[in-house]
Design a protein around this motif. Structure first.
Motif, PDB file in Angstrom:
ATOM      1  N   LYS A  17       0.805  -1.216   0.000  1.00 15.28           N
ATOM      2  CA  LYS A  17       0.000   0.000   0.000  1.00 15.28           C
ATOM      3  C   LYS A  17       0.843   1.273   0.000  1.00 15.28           C
ATOM      4  CE  LYS A  17      -3.966  -1.931   2.531  1.00 15.28           C
ATOM      5  NZ  LYS A  17      -4.796  -1.789   3.768  1.00 15.28           N
ATOM      6  N   ASN A  22       3.781   2.403  -5.226  1.00 11.33           N
ATOM      7  CA  ASN A  22       2.736   2.747  -6.191  1.00 11.33           C
ATOM      8  C   ASN A  22       3.179   3.858  -7.138  1.00 11.33           C
ATOM      9  OD1 ASN A  22       0.176   1.098  -5.589  1.00 11.33           O
ATOM     10  ND2 ASN A  22       0.870   1.704  -3.563  1.00 11.33           N
ATOM     11  N   ARG A  61      -4.319  -8.619  -5.225  1.00 14.72           N
ATOM     12  CA  ARG A  61      -4.829  -7.298  -4.868  1.00 14.72           C
ATOM     13  C   ARG A  61      -5.386  -6.505  -6.044  1.00 14.72           C
ATOM     14  NH1 ARG A  61      -5.451  -7.162   0.662  1.00 14.72           N
ATOM     15  NH2 ARG A  61      -3.679  -8.198   1.650  1.00 14.72           N
TER      16      ARG A  61
END
Length: 255
Positions: A17, A22, A61
């Motif tokens: 996360k 990301n 995910r």
């Protein structure tokens, strides 16, 4: 015949996360297919540790065109091993660790789970690079890194790296970079690493914290000097940790 895009395997030690990983995906996915396999949560300080006493699980995910994201309950190195043995349909053209929230310069490279990811890839003969930013904040700004990340990854995809060599790339926390320095690891050490506290229920406990001391702050060929002077530091790092210069000395002992 359709051209096959490069495949980049990405992991980290901040968890799937984290903003850093990301942002990294966003930076590279226009010129490569990306597979992320990262820990379920933070795993800082894991270095090259892997799980030998607990079963590992994978959780799917996210899936998009050219991108798939998985998490693993293990260490960063577990994530790489699981990806290579379970998830990858072909060998990755490149492996990237990061982007880490916090620097991995000097001796920090030995403790780093981000570097553990990169060394694991290097031991599998996959061109591997670690990216780290000197900013521990969850919402760190990674935009200044983008042109450098893209240039380095594209160069490695095109030319590869010497076998047994990976790259430890650290970015200083500043508004703009003066340039890039290819440099060695600075000598330094951590001190006052434990802080003791007393729990209300009557027992003592400790946090691992500490302070880092650069033992050669004026040596301009080191990664710490580069970061302290607003340069991007690239440290070529070897899997072979043999102290070749000491072989003759130890042989002279005539053991």
């Amino acid at each position: 015949m359709k051209k096959v895009r490069p495949l980049i395997l990405i992991s980290n030690d901040d968890g799937y996360k984290a903003k850093g990983v990301n942002e990294l995906v966003r930076m590279v996915r226009d010129y490569a297919d990306v597979l992320v396999c990262a820990p379920q949560g933070p795993r800082s300080g894991m270095s090259c540790a892997f799980s030998a006493t607990i079963p590992l699980t994978l959780t799917h995910r996210r899936k998009e065109q050219g991108l798939e994201v998985w998490s693993c309950n293990g260490t960063p190195v577990d994530c790489v091993k699981m990806a290579l043995n379970v998830l990858c349909q072909r060998e990755p053209d490149m492996l990237i660790g990061g982007i880490n929230h916090g620097d991995n310069a000097s001796v920090n490279a030995h403790y780093s789970g981000t570097m553990g990811v990169t060394i694991e890839g290097c031991m599998k003969y996959i061109p591997s690079v670690a990216f780290s930013l000197c900013d521990h904040r969850e919402d760190a700004d990674f935009l200044p890194l983008e042109p450098y990340v893209r240039q380095i990854t594209q160069r490695v995809l095109a030319e590869g790296l010497p076998r047994g060599v990976c790259l430890n790339v650290n970015f200083p926390l500043c508004e703009s970079y003066k340039g890039v320095r290819v440099c060695r690891m600075a000598r330094g050490t951590w001190y006052n690493e434990t802080s003791q506290f007393h729990h209300p229920r009557g027992y003592d406990y400790w946090w691992m914290m500490g302070h880092f001391k650069n033992d050669e702050p004026n040596e301009e060929d080191t990664d710490r000097w580069a970061l302290d002077h607003d340069y991007v530091a690239i440290t070529p790092t070897t899997v072979d940790v043999t102290a070749h210069q000491a072989i003759g000395l130890i042989q002279s002992w005539n053991l």
